[in-house]
Design a protein around this motif. Structure first.
Motif, PDB file in Angstrom:
ATOM      1  N   GLU A 151       4.325   5.580  -5.631  1.00 53.47           N
ATOM      2  CA  GLU A 151       4.291   5.697  -7.092  1.00 53.47           C
ATOM      3  C   GLU A 151       3.308   6.777  -7.524  1.00 53.47           C
ATOM      4  OE1 GLU A 151       3.641   2.896 -11.079  1.00 53.47           O
ATOM      5  OE2 GLU A 151       3.354   2.053  -9.067  1.00 53.47           O
ATOM      6  N   ALA A 152       2.165   6.851  -6.840  1.00 54.01           N
ATOM      7  CA  ALA A 152       1.132   7.816  -7.218  1.00 54.01           C
ATOM      8  C   ALA A 152       1.569   9.254  -6.986  1.00 54.01           C
ATOM      9  CB  ALA A 152      -0.159   7.535  -6.437  1.00 54.01           C
ATOM     10  N   GLY A 160       4.886  10.322  -6.768  1.00 55.58           N
ATOM     11  CA  GLY A 160       6.232  10.640  -7.239  1.00 55.58           C
ATOM     12  C   GLY A 160       7.234  10.782  -6.111  1.00 55.58           C
ATOM     13  N   GLU A 161       6.967  10.149  -4.976  1.00 62.64           N
ATOM     14  CA  GLU A 161       7.917  10.115  -3.854  1.00 62.64           C
ATOM     15  C   GLU A 161       8.341   8.653  -3.684  1.00 62.64           C
ATOM     16  OE1 GLU A 161       6.892  13.915  -1.149  1.00 62.64           O
ATOM     17  OE2 GLU A 161       5.734  12.136  -0.639  1.00 62.64           O
ATOM     18  N   PRO A 162       9.306   8.203  -4.487  1.00 63.35           N
ATOM     19  CA  PRO A 162       9.567   6.767  -4.625  1.00 63.35           C
ATOM     20  C   PRO A 162      10.220   6.127  -3.413  1.00 63.35           C
ATOM     21  CG  PRO A 162      11.122   8.042  -5.923  1.00 63.35           C
ATOM     22  CD  PRO A 162      10.109   9.007  -5.399  1.00 63.35           C
ATOM     23  N   LEU A 163       9.773   4.911  -3.126  1.00 59.38           N
ATOM     24  CA  LEU A 163      10.333   4.070  -2.071  1.00 59.38           C
ATOM     25  C   LEU A 163      10.890   2.806  -2.699  1.00 59.38           C
ATOM     26  CD1 LEU A 163       7.387   4.218   0.526  1.00 59.38           C
ATOM     27  CD2 LEU A 163       9.474   5.600   0.542  1.00 59.38           C
ATOM     28  N   TRP A 164      11.863   2.220  -2.005  1.00 59.77           N
ATOM     29  CA  TRP A 164      12.393   0.912  -2.410  1.00 59.77           C
ATOM     30  C   TRP A 164      12.385   0.040  -1.160  1.00 59.77           C
ATOM     31  CZ3 TRP A 164      13.877  -0.729  -7.265  1.00 59.77           C
ATOM     32  CH2 TRP A 164      14.480  -1.997  -7.322  1.00 59.77           C
ATOM     33  N   ARG A 165      11.663  -1.084  -1.241  1.00 58.79           N
ATOM     34  CA  ARG A 165      11.556  -1.925  -0.047  1.00 58.79           C
ATOM     35  C   ARG A 165      12.852  -2.677   0.195  1.00 58.79           C
ATOM     36  NH1 ARG A 165       7.108  -6.630   1.603  1.00 58.79           N
ATOM     37  NH2 ARG A 165       7.721  -6.688   3.827  1.00 58.79           N
ATOM     38  N   PHE A 166      13.373  -2.522   1.406  1.00 62.33           N
ATOM     39  CA  PHE A 166      14.563  -3.232   1.850  1.00 62.33           C
ATOM     40  C   PHE A 166      14.148  -4.361   2.792  1.00 62.33           C
ATOM     41  CE2 PHE A 166      17.045  -0.380  -0.289  1.00 62.33           C
ATOM     42  CZ  PHE A 166      18.345  -0.187   0.169  1.00 62.33           C
ATOM     43  N   PRO A 167      14.948  -5.413   2.884  1.00 62.11           N
ATOM     44  CA  PRO A 167      14.587  -6.528   3.769  1.00 62.11           C
ATOM     45  C   PRO A 167      15.001  -6.257   5.214  1.00 62.11           C
ATOM     46  CG  PRO A 167      16.630  -7.029   2.638  1.00 62.11           C
ATOM     47  CD  PRO A 167      16.155  -5.693   2.087  1.00 62.11           C
ATOM     48  N   LEU A 168      14.246  -6.830   6.134  1.00 52.65           N
ATOM     49  CA  LEU A 168      14.635  -6.868   7.548  1.00 52.65           C
ATOM     50  C   LEU A 168      15.416  -8.166   7.743  1.00 52.65           C
ATOM     51  CD1 LEU A 168      11.224  -5.652   8.956  1.00 52.65           C
ATOM     52  CD2 LEU A 168      13.405  -4.457   9.295  1.00 52.65           C
ATOM     53  N   VAL A 169      16.708  -8.112   7.540  1.00 52.62           N
ATOM     54  CA  VAL A 169      17.542  -9.314   7.469  1.00 52.62           C
ATOM     55  C   VAL A 169      17.766  -9.873   8.884  1.00 52.62           C
ATOM     56  CG1 VAL A 169      19.744 -10.267   6.712  1.00 52.62           C
ATOM     57  CG2 VAL A 169      18.685  -8.396   5.424  1.00 52.62           C
ATOM     58  N   GLU A 170      17.160 -11.008   9.143  1.00 49.07           N
ATOM     59  CA  GLU A 170      17.232 -11.578  10.494  1.00 49.07           C
ATOM     60  C   GLU A 170      18.654 -11.980  10.871  1.00 49.07           C
ATOM     61  OE1 GLU A 170      14.897 -11.401  12.572  1.00 49.07           O
ATOM     62  OE2 GLU A 170      13.311 -10.789  11.191  1.00 49.07           O
ATOM     63  N   ASP A 171      19.489 -12.301   9.907  1.00 46.13           N
ATOM     64  CA  ASP A 171      20.872 -12.683  10.213  1.00 46.13           C
ATOM     65  C   ASP A 171      21.660 -11.528  10.829  1.00 46.13           C
ATOM     66  OD1 ASP A 171      20.406 -15.192   9.255  1.00 46.13           O
ATOM     67  OD2 ASP A 171      21.459 -14.921   7.353  1.00 46.13           O
ATOM     68  N   ALA A 199       0.826  -1.204   0.000  1.00 46.69           N
ATOM     69  CA  ALA A 199       0.000   0.000   0.000  1.00 46.69           C
ATOM     70  C   ALA A 199       0.864   1.260   0.000  1.00 46.69           C
ATOM     71  CB  ALA A 199      -0.936  -0.005   1.208  1.00 46.69           C
ATOM     72  N   LEU A 200       1.926   1.261   0.767  1.00 48.63           N
ATOM     73  CA  LEU A 200       2.825   2.412   0.800  1.00 48.63           C
ATOM     74  C   LEU A 200       3.567   2.574  -0.526  1.00 48.63           C
ATOM     75  CD1 LEU A 200       4.186   2.034   4.435  1.00 48.63           C
ATOM     76  CD2 LEU A 200       2.854   3.971   3.561  1.00 48.63           C
ATOM     77  N   LEU A 253      -0.196  11.114   3.026  1.00 47.81           N
ATOM     78  CA  LEU A 253      -1.575  11.572   2.884  1.00 47.81           C
ATOM     79  C   LEU A 253      -2.319  10.748   1.843  1.00 47.81           C
ATOM     80  CD1 LEU A 253      -1.071  15.417   3.155  1.00 47.81           C
ATOM     81  CD2 LEU A 253      -2.503  14.009   4.658  1.00 47.81           C
ATOM     82  N   SER A 254      -1.684  10.460   0.724  1.00 47.75           N
ATOM     83  CA  SER A 254      -2.310   9.638  -0.303  1.00 47.75           C
ATOM     84  C   SER A 254      -2.641   8.254   0.242  1.00 47.75           C
ATOM     85  CB  SER A 254      -1.390   9.530  -1.523  1.00 47.75           C
ATOM     86  OG  SER A 254      -1.962   8.721  -2.526  1.00 47.75           O
ATOM     87  N   TRP A 255      -1.713   7.680   1.003  1.00 46.52           N
ATOM     88  CA  TRP A 255      -1.943   6.368   1.621  1.00 46.52           C
ATOM     89  C   TRP A 255      -3.107   6.420   2.592  1.00 46.52           C
ATOM     90  CZ3 TRP A 255      -0.163   5.249   6.887  1.00 46.52           C
ATOM     91  CH2 TRP A 255      -0.393   3.920   7.264  1.00 46.52           C
ATOM     92  N   LEU A 256      -3.180   7.442   3.423  1.00 46.89           N
ATOM     93  CA  LEU A 256      -4.271   7.563   4.381  1.00 46.89           C
ATOM     94  C   LEU A 256      -5.610   7.755   3.684  1.00 46.89           C
ATOM     95  CD1 LEU A 256      -2.541   9.869   7.022  1.00 46.89           C
ATOM     96  CD2 LEU A 256      -3.220   7.480   7.363  1.00 46.89           C
TER      97      LEU A 256
END
Length: 507
Positions: free
Chosen positions: A415-416, A418-429, A409-410, A500-503
C-alpha cells in the motif's frame, strides 16, 4: 548499450531548496526550464504558494483557471509555453494532484517526470508541505516517469529521451525522504533494464556476471554455481530446466550484512525466478506466447536490484538473494513430461508440463535456503502463472503466505509503495491434486481443480521446510504493454520498491 549504463540507471540530479522560489529560478537558465505547479481539487487557488509561483512567471492564477480549465485529476497535465527570454521559465506544467494522497501524488510525479524528459531542468513546487510519505511517493513517481527503457541502436540512431538533467524541489522537503525514494525508484529501473535485455545477449552466465558487477559496487558477498557445481551439489531442478539449452543454468547467491550485525540480527532470504527465455520447453508455447518471454527473469532481476540497494538504504536486517537462472529451451537433452526430477535435498518431483518451469528452478533455491541458510523469513517472487493474470489482471499481484503477520507486513508495504497485493488463500483441499504415483509430489495439479496460481504456491510450499514464507506471483503485473504513467513497455520491476520498503521497516 554498455553494461555500465544498464546497471546504473540515471534519474538526473536532484536538489531540495527551501526557497524562495524566485531565488531558485534566478539561479537557473530559463531557456529549457519547466516549472511544475499543482492543481488541487477545486482548481488553482487565487492565493498562496501556487498563485505566487504563477505570478513569478507573469501568470494570474484566476485567469489561467478560467482560460485553460486545468483539471485536478491526479496526473492530468496542462502545458503553458511562455515567450522565450521574458520569464524565469520557458514552460509551466499544471499537474493535477486531487486531494494530495500518496497515490495521487505518485501519479502527479509520473506526469512531471514524463514532461521533463529531455529537458535541462525541472523546478517543482508540487507536494510542498505534504506528509513525508506523500513527498516520497511524488519523488518515486517523478523518477519513474522520467525513465525510458534502454534500446540497442545503430551508432547514429536517435537515442531515447533521457530524464531531466536536474530536478529541484522547492519547499519543505526532507532530504532523507527524497534520497530513499530515489533509491527505491532506481532499484525499479535497474530491474526494468535487466528485464528488457534481448535474450540473445542475456543468458544465465551473462546475468550472473551482472550480479557479480553489482555485488562489487554495493558491497555484497557473491557466490555463483556453475553447471558442474550444480550437478555436484544436487540442484536437479535447475539442471532439468536448463538441459535443453546451449547456455547452462546458474545459481547466484548475494549476501548483504548491515553494519553492526550480530548472529541475532534477523535474516531474510529472497528468491527470484530467473528464466532468461522461456520457449515452454517440449510443451512449446505458441509463437505469440513467446514474445514477452525475455522478461521471464523479472523475479531474479528484482531480487538483484533489491540487494544492490540495501546498503544505500541502510537496511537493518541481513538479506540474502538467490537468483535461480536458466533458459527453458528444447533440444535432444530437454527434460520431458513424466520425468522424475530430484531436487536439492532429495525431494522428487514428477514433471507434468515443461512450460511450468519456474516453480522447478524455484524449488531448488527454496530447498537450499531452508537447508543451508537458516532464514527467519523466506520470500520468493516470480512471473509464475498465467492464472495470476487471469485472476487479477495487471492491476495487482497475488500474495500467498503461511504467516499472518508476514502477510500483513507485506500488504502494508504494498500500500505504501503503490504496488498492490491481494492475499490469496493456500487452499488445503487443493493439495491432493499435487499427489504423484511415482514421486514425492507432482509439480502441477494432476486433476482438473483449476486454481493454477494457488496450486503453484502449494507446490512451492513443499520446499520451504515450515519456515515463515511468502510468495508473490507477479505474472500479471510484471510486464506492461503500454508506456504510460509510471510504466514503460516491457518489464515493470513490480515488487522492488515493495520489498525494499518492507525490509526498511523490519529494522
Amino acid at each position: 548499450m554498455p553494461a555500465a549504463q544498464l546497471l546504473a540507471p540515471s534519474a538526473g540530479d536532484w536538489f531540495c531548496r527551501l526557497g524562495p522560489l524566485a531565488d531558485v529560478l534566478a539561479d537557473l537558465d530559463p531557456t529549457d526550464l519547466l516549472l511544475a505547479v499543482p492543481v488541487p481539487t477545486g482548481g488553482l487557488p487565487s492565493s498562496g504558494g501556487t498563485a505566487e509561483a504563477l505570478e513569478l512567471v507573469g501568470l494570474d492564477a484566476g485567469r489561467v483557471q478560467a482560460a485553460y480549465e486545468p483539471t485536478a485529476e491526479a496526473g492530468s497535465t496542462t502545458r503553458l509555453p511562455l515567450v522565450p527570454g521574458e520569464r524565469a521559465a520557458r514552460h509551466v506544467l499544471l499537474v493535477g494532484v486531487g486531494e494530495g494522497t500518496d497515490e495521487e501524488l505518485r501519479a502527479a510525479g509520473a506526469a512531471v517526470g514524463r514532461a521533463g524528459r529531455g529537458r535541462a531542468h525541472v523546478v517543482s513546487v508540487v507536494a510542498d508541505g505534504s506528509p513525508a510519505s506523500a513527498q516520497g511517493a511524488f519523488v518515486e513517481g517523478a523518477a519513474l516517469g522520467g525513465y525510458s527503457s534502454p534500446r540497442w541502436l545503430a551508432e547514429h540512431s536517435k537515442p531515447p529521451e533521457s530524464p531531466a538533467g536536474g530536478v529541484t524541489l522547492v519547499g519543505s522537503f526532507a532530504q532523507h525522504v527524497v534520497a530513499s525514494a530515489l533509491s527505491r525508484a532506481r532499484a525499479t529501473m535497474l530491474a526494468r533494464n535487466l528485464a528488457v535485455v534481448p535474450s540473445n545477449i542475456k543468458n544465465p552466465a551473462w546475468l550472473a556476471s551482472q550480479a557479480r558487477a553489482l555485488a562489487g559496487r554495493a558491497g555484497l558477498d557473491v557466490m555463483v554455481w556453475s553447471e558442474r557445481e550444480l550437478r555436484r551439489e544436487g540442484f536437479g531442478g535447475l539442471l532439468a530446466v536448463g538441459s535443453g539449452s546451449a547456455t547452462p543454468p546458474r545459481l547466484v547467491q548475494l549476501d548483504y550484512t548491515p553494519e553492526g550485525a550480530t548472529p541475532a540480527t534477523a535474516k531474510v532470504v529472497l528468491v527470484g525466478k530467473g528464466i532468461t527465455f522461456d520457449t515452454g520447453g517440449l510443451d512449446v508455447k505458441p509463437a505469440e506466447g513467446m514474445l514477452a518471454m525475455k522478461t521471464d527473469m523479472s523475479g531474479a532481476a528484482i531480487v538483484l536490484a533489491v540487494l544492490a540497494a540495501c546498503r544505500e538504504l541502510s537496511v537493518g536486517v541481513r538479506v540474502t538473494g538467490l537468483l535461480a537462472l536458466a533458459e527453458n529451451a528444447f533440444g535432444g537433452g530437454s527434460y520431458r513430461p513424466s520425468d522424475v526430477v530430484t531436487h536439492y535435498g532429495g525431494r522428487t518431483v514428477e514433471i507434468g508440463n515443461t512450460d511450468a518451469e519456474g516453480r522447478i528452478v524455484m524449488a531448488d533455491a527454496l530447498a537450499y535456503a531452508d537447508a543451508r541458510l537458516g532464514p527467519d523469513v523466506l520470500v520468493d517472487i516470480a512471473t509464475l502463472t498465467g492464472a495470476a493474470r487471469v485472476a487479477l489482471g495487471r492491476s495487482m499481484a497475488p500474495l500467498y503466505a503461511n504467516d499472518d503477520a508476514l502477510a500483513s507486513a507485506l500488504l502494508r508495504a504494498a500500500e505504501a509503495t503503490g504496488e498492490p497485493l491481494w492475499r490469496f488463500p493456500l487452499v488445503e483441499d487443493y493439495r491432493p491434486a499435487l499427489d504423484s504415483s511415482v514421486a514425492d509430489v507432482n509439480h502441477i495439479a494432476g486433476s482438473a481443480v483449476g486454481a493454477g496460481s494457488i496450486t503453484a504456491a502449494l507446490f512451492l510450499r513443499e520446499f520451504v521446510g515450515g519456515r515463515r514464507w511468502a510468495h508473490l506471483d507477479i505474472a500479471g503485473v510484471g510486464r506492461s504493454d503500454v508506456d504510460r504513467g509510471l510504466l514503460t513497455k516491457g518489464g515493470t520491476g513490480f515488487g522492488a520498491r515493495l520489498l525494499l520498503s518492507w525490509l526498511e521497516e523490519m529494522a
